[in-house]
Design an enzyme around this catalytic site. Sequence first.
Site, short mmCIF file in Angstrom:
data_model
loop_
_atom_site.label_atom_id
_atom_site.label_comp_id
_atom_site.label_asym_id
_atom_site.label_seq_id
_atom_site.Cartn_x
_atom_site.Cartn_y
_atom_site.Cartn_z
N ASN A 1 0.87 -1.18 0.00
CA ASN A 1 0.00 0.00 0.00
C ASN A 1 0.91 1.23 0.00
O ASN A 1 1.50 1.57 1.02
CB ASN A 1 -0.89 -0.04 1.25
CG ASN A 1 -1.77 1.19 1.36
OD1 ASN A 1 -1.81 2.04 0.46
ND2 ASN A 1 -2.49 1.31 2.47
N TRP A 2 1.01 1.87 -1.15
CA TRP A 2 1.93 3.02 -1.28
C TRP A 2 1.38 4.27 -0.59
O TRP A 2 2.09 5.25 -0.47
CB TRP A 2 2.21 3.30 -2.75
CG TRP A 2 2.94 2.20 -3.48
CD1 TRP A 2 3.40 1.02 -2.95
CD2 TRP A 2 3.29 2.16 -4.87
NE1 TRP A 2 4.01 0.27 -3.92
CE2 TRP A 2 3.95 0.94 -5.11
CE3 TRP A 2 3.09 3.05 -5.94
CZ2 TRP A 2 4.44 0.58 -6.38
CZ3 TRP A 2 3.57 2.70 -7.20
CH2 TRP A 2 4.23 1.48 -7.41
N LYS A 3 0.13 4.23 -0.20
CA LYS A 3 -0.52 5.38 0.44
C LYS A 3 -0.29 6.65 -0.41
O LYS A 3 -0.29 6.55 -1.63
CB LYS A 3 -0.03 5.53 1.89
CG LYS A 3 -0.20 4.23 2.68
CD LYS A 3 0.00 4.38 4.15
CE LYS A 3 -0.18 3.02 4.84
NZ LYS A 3 -0.10 3.07 6.28
N HIS B 1 -9.49 0.95 5.00
CA HIS B 1 -8.22 1.16 5.70
C HIS B 1 -8.46 2.06 6.91
O HIS B 1 -9.27 2.99 6.85
CB HIS B 1 -7.19 1.79 4.75
CG HIS B 1 -5.81 1.73 5.31
ND1 HIS B 1 -5.37 2.60 6.28
CD2 HIS B 1 -4.78 0.87 5.09
CE1 HIS B 1 -4.13 2.28 6.62
NE2 HIS B 1 -3.74 1.24 5.91
N GLU C 1 -6.84 4.42 8.09
CA GLU C 1 -6.63 5.86 7.83
C GLU C 1 -7.87 6.48 7.20
O GLU C 1 -8.19 7.63 7.45
CB GLU C 1 -5.38 6.04 6.94
CG GLU C 1 -4.11 5.76 7.73
CD GLU C 1 -2.95 5.22 6.91
OE1 GLU C 1 -2.98 5.30 5.67
OE2 GLU C 1 -2.01 4.70 7.54
N GLU D 1 -5.12 -5.09 10.42
CA GLU D 1 -4.09 -4.08 10.65
C GLU D 1 -4.36 -3.37 11.97
O GLU D 1 -5.20 -2.45 12.02
CB GLU D 1 -4.10 -3.05 9.53
CG GLU D 1 -3.86 -3.62 8.16
CD GLU D 1 -3.32 -2.57 7.18
OE1 GLU D 1 -2.24 -2.80 6.64
OE2 GLU D 1 -3.96 -1.53 7.00
N GLY E 1 2.75 2.19 10.83
CA GLY E 1 3.70 3.29 10.71
C GLY E 1 4.38 3.65 12.02
O GLY E 1 5.03 4.70 12.12
N SER F 1 3.71 -2.20 10.30
CA SER F 1 5.16 -2.28 10.50
C SER F 1 5.75 -3.66 10.17
O SER F 1 6.73 -4.07 10.78
CB SER F 1 5.55 -1.85 11.92
OG SER F 1 5.16 -0.50 12.13
P1 13P Z 1 3.18 0.27 7.66
O1 13P Z 1 3.72 -1.02 7.08
O2 13P Z 1 3.89 1.49 7.18
O3 13P Z 1 3.07 0.19 9.14
O4 13P Z 1 1.68 0.42 7.10
C1 13P Z 1 0.81 -0.64 7.16
C2 13P Z 1 -0.42 -0.28 6.43
O5 13P Z 1 -1.18 0.57 6.86
C3 13P Z 1 -0.67 -0.95 5.14
O6 13P Z 1 -1.95 -0.68 4.69
#
Ligand code: 13P
Length: 253
Positions: free
Chosen positions: A9-11, A96, A98, A168, A174, A213
């Site tokens: 997931n490149w966000k 997600h 977020e 997640e 993160g 992470s």
């Molecule tokens: P990180 O691997 O940066 O913790 O992010 C996980 C994530 O939210 C993937 O969708």
Amino acid sequence: MREKIVAGNWKMNTTPAQGVELLKGVAAGMNEVCDCVTMVVAPPFTHLSMVAEAAKGTNIHVSAQNCAAEAKGAYTGEVSAHMIASLGVEYVILGHSERREYYGETSETLNKKMVQAYENNLIPIYCIGEKLEERKSGTHFDVVRQQVEEVVFNLSADQFAKLVIAYEPVWAIGTGKTATADQAQEIHAYIRGVLAEKFGEAANDIAILYGGSANPGNAAELFSKPDVDGGLIGDASLKPDDFIAVAQGFGKC
Ligand code: 13P
């Protein structure tokens, strides 16, 4: 055998040119990844079409990070599942944390997005997971149960068979704090049990990915657990070598 999936997931990272480079970097490392692993990348909307084009002829699948809850029309700034599917994109990440947290996505919205995804033959990667307070107060099982019941339980058996789930924990995203492999296994098995209450044996065929992470240093241990079927990877998916190394956590088969 359940599918093994490693999805990046490149966000909100990379420019279109950087995204295409990243895709090419991952493609170059694919011969070091076991054929048994389905590799997916999820770029931002702006370069979804370029990355999907560059992914043709590789074994890399492409996902969107979101889609609109409506089919089409006067929804300024939204991108429909139909538009996404028309690019040859196969997956869409939905729910997600977020998006739940910063953009107010509720189960009601997510039910609509699920309908759009399935109508356009996109495979949803449905994200669930608890916040730190919920883990500390021991309500994490109830939280994921609710996230599953309110959305996944509305699917037909045929739709369910195509679903991918990503667990997640919000406190691990993160933050550099990963759930231990045992914590991941415990809750993945619980989630599978909840799915089985509604869908029976079919729950055994659903891939449940871990996200938060995950990195080259912990992927092998996480993936060694029987109910951890892969990962949804944020930071570590932005460097081809790291992303490939995470996928190598499955070893060679
Ligand atoms: P990180 O691997 O940066 O913790 O992010 C996980 C994530 O939210 C993937 O969708």
